[in-house]
Design a protein around this motif. Sequence first.
Motif, PDB file in Angstrom:
ATOM      1  N   ALA A 214      -1.531   5.598   2.991  1.00 59.04           N
ATOM      2  CA  ALA A 214      -2.775   5.226   2.318  1.00 59.04           C
ATOM      3  C   ALA A 214      -3.974   5.902   2.975  1.00 59.04           C
ATOM      4  O   ALA A 214      -3.948   6.262   4.150  1.00 59.04           O
TER       5      ALA A 214
ATOM      6  N   ALA B 117       0.827  -1.210   0.000  1.00 56.48           N
ATOM      7  CA  ALA B 117       0.000   0.000   0.000  1.00 56.48           C
ATOM      8  C   ALA B 117       0.861   1.259   0.000  1.00 56.48           C
ATOM      9  O   ALA B 117       1.982   1.264   0.515  1.00 56.48           O
TER      10      ALA B 117
ATOM     11  N   THR C  12      -3.287   4.336  -2.708  1.00 58.73           N
ATOM     12  CA  THR C  12      -4.213   3.239  -2.444  1.00 58.73           C
ATOM     13  C   THR C  12      -5.118   3.570  -1.258  1.00 58.73           C
ATOM     14  O   THR C  12      -4.846   4.486  -0.477  1.00 58.73           O
TER      15      THR C  12
END
Length: 199
Positions: free
Chosen positions: A87, A59, A63
């Motif tokens: 993220a 990630a 994301t």
Amino acid sequence: MSVEAIERGFADPVHDAQKVFRAALDAMAHPGRIARLASSLTPPSPLLGTSASLLLALADYETSIWLDDTLSENPAVSDFLRFHTGARLTRQRREADFAVIAAPADMPALATFAEGTPEYPDRCTTLIVQVEALANHGWHFSGPGIRERMAFSAAPAPADFPQQLAANRAHFPRGVDLIFVTSVEIAALPRSTRIVESA
């Protein structure tokens, strides 16, 4: 959020992330194969070190991550993931690139997550499911990366999980990908895997 309160991430971010990334790719290339995934991370409970390692490796700021209610109950889990991955955390399952499940017996239906589109099937959710045990018996699968047939199971799991897996495969090339972890192991069932017999 106090930076001092955040547990440490990878000791060697580049090397450690590459090692975990290779382990995730290998798991996806060999569905149902159980491998060891050692982690030195000590994230806030109930997030496992194996799950944290995968997210730190996979990630980033582009994301989004969805956490189940068990994980969301501890704000330190969200703080840890935001701090170490950048993220965005989302409460919308269909917006999530990654979803982390700490209560697998009560997990939402696979069909409620992003399944991609016919044009972009890769825009689907990858579920990281924390379980107590992985075993090479129980359900039987076929598909890419499997020689003839493979036995695999994860526990606990929803009672209708075999049916959900069959429905997920029926949407191929759309569908979700699953990565199962214990505190020390990893195994995966990509959306290309077909369940041919349930326990």
